[in-house]
Write a protein that holds these residues in place. Structure first.
Motif, PDB file in Angstrom:
ATOM      1  N   GLU A 197       5.606  25.094 -24.151  1.00  0.00           N
ATOM      2  CA  GLU A 197       5.344  23.696 -23.799  1.00  0.00           C
ATOM      3  C   GLU A 197       6.621  22.858 -23.787  1.00  0.00           C
ATOM      4  N   PRO A 243       2.758  20.219 -20.265  1.00  0.00           N
ATOM      5  CA  PRO A 243       1.849  20.265 -21.424  1.00  0.00           C
ATOM      6  C   PRO A 243       0.934  21.486 -21.321  1.00  0.00           C
ATOM      7  N   GLN A 244       0.660  22.113 -22.458  1.00  0.00           N
ATOM      8  CA  GLN A 244      -0.095  23.371 -22.443  1.00  0.00           C
ATOM      9  C   GLN A 244      -1.462  23.202 -23.104  1.00  0.00           C
ATOM     10  N   HIS A 245      -2.366  22.481 -22.416  1.00  0.00           N
ATOM     11  CA  HIS A 245      -3.729  22.456 -22.917  1.00  0.00           C
ATOM     12  C   HIS A 245      -4.701  22.878 -21.831  1.00  0.00           C
ATOM     13  N   PRO A 291       0.851  15.182 -23.076  1.00  0.00           N
ATOM     14  CA  PRO A 291       0.903  16.150 -24.182  1.00  0.00           C
ATOM     15  C   PRO A 291       0.037  15.697 -25.354  1.00  0.00           C
ATOM     16  N   LEU A 292      -0.607  16.652 -25.992  1.00  0.00           N
ATOM     17  CA  LEU A 292      -1.404  16.351 -27.176  1.00  0.00           C
ATOM     18  C   LEU A 292      -0.480  16.222 -28.382  1.00  0.00           C
ATOM     19  N   ARG A 328       1.121  16.598 -31.976  1.00  0.00           N
ATOM     20  CA  ARG A 328       1.052  17.749 -32.874  1.00  0.00           C
ATOM     21  C   ARG A 328       0.822  17.358 -34.328  1.00  0.00           C
ATOM     22  N   MET A 383      -5.558  19.214 -32.284  1.00  0.00           N
ATOM     23  CA  MET A 383      -5.071  19.162 -30.905  1.00  0.00           C
ATOM     24  C   MET A 383      -6.197  19.381 -29.906  1.00  0.00           C
ATOM     25  N   TRP A 384      -7.083  18.391 -29.824  1.00  0.00           N
ATOM     26  CA  TRP A 384      -8.178  18.429 -28.866  1.00  0.00           C
ATOM     27  C   TRP A 384      -8.655  17.010 -28.590  1.00  0.00           C
ATOM     28  N   HIS A 409      -5.575  22.366 -26.904  1.00  0.00           N
ATOM     29  CA  HIS A 409      -4.251  22.961 -26.745  1.00  0.00           C
ATOM     30  C   HIS A 409      -4.359  24.478 -26.715  1.00  0.00           C
ATOM     31  N   HIS A 410      -3.493  25.086 -25.907  1.00  0.00           N
ATOM     32  CA  HIS A 410      -3.493  26.541 -25.729  1.00  0.00           C
ATOM     33  C   HIS A 410      -3.238  27.280 -27.039  1.00  0.00           C
TER      34      HIS A 410
END
Length: 664
Positions: A246, A251-253, A342-343, A345, A349-350, A370-371
């Motif tokens: 990320e 962003p990685q969700h 981005p979520l 941290r 993380m949802w 998030h992934h």
């Protein structure tokens, strides 16, 4: 432990050994004139440094040993054999007699080797015996020692790998393990003597400098430092992979867009929040946050003190100022906005956004996770926990080979992945996190019929629809073969919803006009994708995701993740996931459609996720505006390509049924 479990464990250990040896072989393959010159220069630099520090004891030891034929030959064999035998015996003994400490000690051994290989790559050093003009005597060549390191028989040995000395490192590692386990003093003393003899031999045979031995001690220390016992609730390597990947632009969700029918039952934010609250016990990551522990350690999951429900489950009213519904265009813009943000941290993380005012009889829930919490299938499984009536997804059982066959297949797959090469085409990408998003509905029976008639799989049809749409809707799209990442499921039917249990494999799809139309494109994609489903690449990709994170220190794992996951390796993501085939409801109203939301990988401008849901193949398309300013025309083009395939299929005779092996 059953015989099958024992075989699986042994196969896993063999695979780890193969991976480490593969890394060593890759570095060895880099040999060339430039590396030779660098290695010579570094070797002379080390020798000069030793002379300034008055540590240059190697010439005297080498001159003393060279005339003594018997001792010289004995030293050569000691150099070639004893460190391997000692480390091998120790690993086998640990595995058989101290399984409680085996994993920790094995990890320390693997880490020290990976650190050594990384040093060989970044800082090649020639051994003293190969430095012209230094007057060292090459005892191996002079003595014609059969099979010794550097002799003609062992031609594969890396001759530019003097720093650090892994001979000293392996011997010292055995001694440290014996001390850690408080073995008998006699055995520890023998091991220490072996370390001393090895130290003498590496210098007297002119294979290493004293500073190389010091480097070996350093990698042993780092190996034990990094191989601590796994901390409870530590983020697993395949999950941490996506934290490393990320960045601000990617962003990685993952998530899903759930459209609900409000014609009979209203949809409210309070009802959605109550639904999530009622299922928190089944969603552990929804009530946990990450606690970071520094650059060299993976974070751990800890319970969050409290949930900010106004942030986690907000309401977004899409109603226009004139009171009319915002429509699906506004809904897609909201999804794109959430996907680009981005979520944080510092909290769970949802988010589960309640979108109202979509249409007069439509609202939506937008779940983003998030992934690091789960892959696409895992996110679907978590979402299903909150739907009514309760539905258990039918994940097809994967037919796995036996341990030895699996080890062999993984080794073959690693070789295949190593020869896959790099993308031939590059799609336009931007430097901002902005996203486009649209949805497409394709009748699942129609997709399956196209696949059946043409001897293809549903995933092949999806790839064809995406490639055909890119060819017509994106004027800047180049012509040629586009490298696509295709995630394949390796999730067991009884696996938890949390975690990343997919393996991405690569295929290539033709972009641009294709002679004989989309049917010809489908035929070419089907031919190229057959290798995806043989299992070898899937096993290898899954093994690499798990093993590399276990072997490498955290900064090395982060480098690996950023290197292999992004535009340098592929240019698109296309994923097809199984879903429910029964009507379900969310927080009261029934579902009218569900669409995956996939993240873009760094420098990858398109990600397409499809979900079989209640008779439809529901497709979510995420794009980088640099590829196409508005994703909607791309969705329309996908429908046109599907229509062409449907029309051509009616006149096409059925092809032989293709076994899918659990992959849709």
């Amino acid at each position: 432990m059953t015989l099958g479990e024992s075989r699986r464990r042994i196969a896993r250990e063999l695979l780890i050994g193969l991976l480490v040896f593969g890394l060593y072989s890759l570095v060895q393959m880099m040999h060339g004139p430039a590396r030779q010159r660098a290695a010579d220069r570094h070797g002379r630099d080390l020798f000069d440094l030793e002379r300034r520090l008055h540590l240059d004891i190697e010439p005297g030891l080498n001159r003393w040993l060279a005339p003594h034929d018997f001792l010289r030959t004995l030293a050569n064999y000691e150099y070639a054999i004893t460190y391997v035998v000692a480390a091998g015996i120790m690993l086998v003994w640990l595995y058989a007699r101290r399984p409680d400490r085996y994993r920790e000690m094995r990890n320390s051994f693997v880490v020290l080797n990976v650190l050594g290989i990384a040093t060989f790559w970044l800082y090649p050093v020639a051994p003293p015996r190969l430095l012209a003009g230094t007057h060292f005597i090459d005892t191996v060549r002079e003595g014609h020692t059969w099979g010794s390191w550097g002799s003609p028989l062992v031609t594969h040995a890396n001759q530019l790998a003097a720093m650090p000395s892994l001979h000293v490192a392996w011997a010292l590692w055995v001694s440290v393990v014996l001390a850690e386990l408080k073995h008998t003093r006699t055995v520890q003393a023998v091991s220490l003597v072996h370390v001393g003899v090895t130290l003498f031999v590496i210098m007297a045979t002119a294979n290493h400098f004293l500073l190389d031995a010091a480097g070996g001690a350093v990698v042993v220390w780092l190996g034990f430092l990094m191989a601590r016992r796994r901390v409870k609730n530590e983020v697993k390597a395949p999950d941490a992979f996506f934290l490393h990947v990320e960045n601000d632009q990617a962003p990685q969700h993952v998530g899903g867009l759930a459209v609900v029918d409000t014609s009979a039952v209203p949809f409210t934010r309070d009802a959605l929040a109550a639904t999530v609250r009622a299922h928190l016990d089944e969603l552990p990551r929804f009530r946990q946050r990450l606690r970071f522990r520094g650059r060299w350690r993976r974070p751990v999951w800890v319970e969050a003190a409290d949930l900010d429900w106004n942030w986690h489950v907000p309401e977004r009213d899409l109603t226009r100022p004139d009171g009319s519904p915002g429509g699906f265009a506004a809904l897609h813009e909201l999804v794109a906005e959430l996907a680009a943000e981005p979520l944080p941290r510092d909290r769970p993380m949802w988010r589960f956004v309640a979108a109202t005012g979509v249409e007069a009889d439509r609202a939506a829930g937008i779940l983003v996770v998030h992934h690091v919490i789960a892959d696409g299938v895992g996110t679907v499984a978590q979402a299903l926990n909150m739907l009514e009536p309760r539905y258990t997804p039918r994940i097809p059982a994967q037919r796995m080979p036996g341990p030895l066959k699996r080890a062999a297949a993984t080794a073959v797959g690693l070789a295949q992945l190593a020869t896959d090469g790099f993308p031939k085409l590059k799609l336009p990408t931007g430097n901002a996190p902005a996203r486009g998003f649209t949805t497409v509905d394709l009748p699942l029976d129609g997709v399956r019929e196209i696949a059946r008639r043409h001897g293809a799989r549903v995933s092949d049809v999806l790839l064809t629809v995406v490639a055909g749409a890119l060819s017509t809707a994106v004027p800047s799209a180049p012509r040629g073969l586009l490298r696509v990442s295709v995630p394949l499921m390796v999730r067991a039917p009884d696996a938890a919803a949390e975690g990343n249990l997919t393996a991405a494999v690569m295929t290539e799809v033709p972009l641009g006009p294709v002679e004989n139309g989309e049917v010809a494109r489908l035929a070419e994609i089907t031919r190229r994708s057959r290798g995806l489903y043989t299992g070898t690449r899937t096993l290898a990709a899954n093994f690499a995701m798990r093993a590399v994170g276990a072997i490498l220190p955290v900064p090395g794992h982060a480098w690996f993740a950023r290197t292999v996951y992004g535009g340098a390796m592929f240019q698109a993501i296309v994923s097809n996931m199984p879903g429910p085939d029964v009507p379900l409801s969310l927080a009261g109203p029934p579902l009218a459609g569900v669409y995956p939301i996939l993240p873009l990988a760094p420098r990858v401008p398109i990600a397409v996720g499809a979900l079989g849901w209640d008779g439809m193949l529901s497709v979510g398309v995420a794009t980088d505006p640099a590829l196409i300013p508005d994703a909607a025309p791309l969705g329309d083009a996908m429908k046109v390509v599907f229509g062409e395939l449907t029309a051509a299929t009616s006149a096409h005779p059925p092809a032989p049924v293709v076994e899918t092996r659990g992959v849709v």
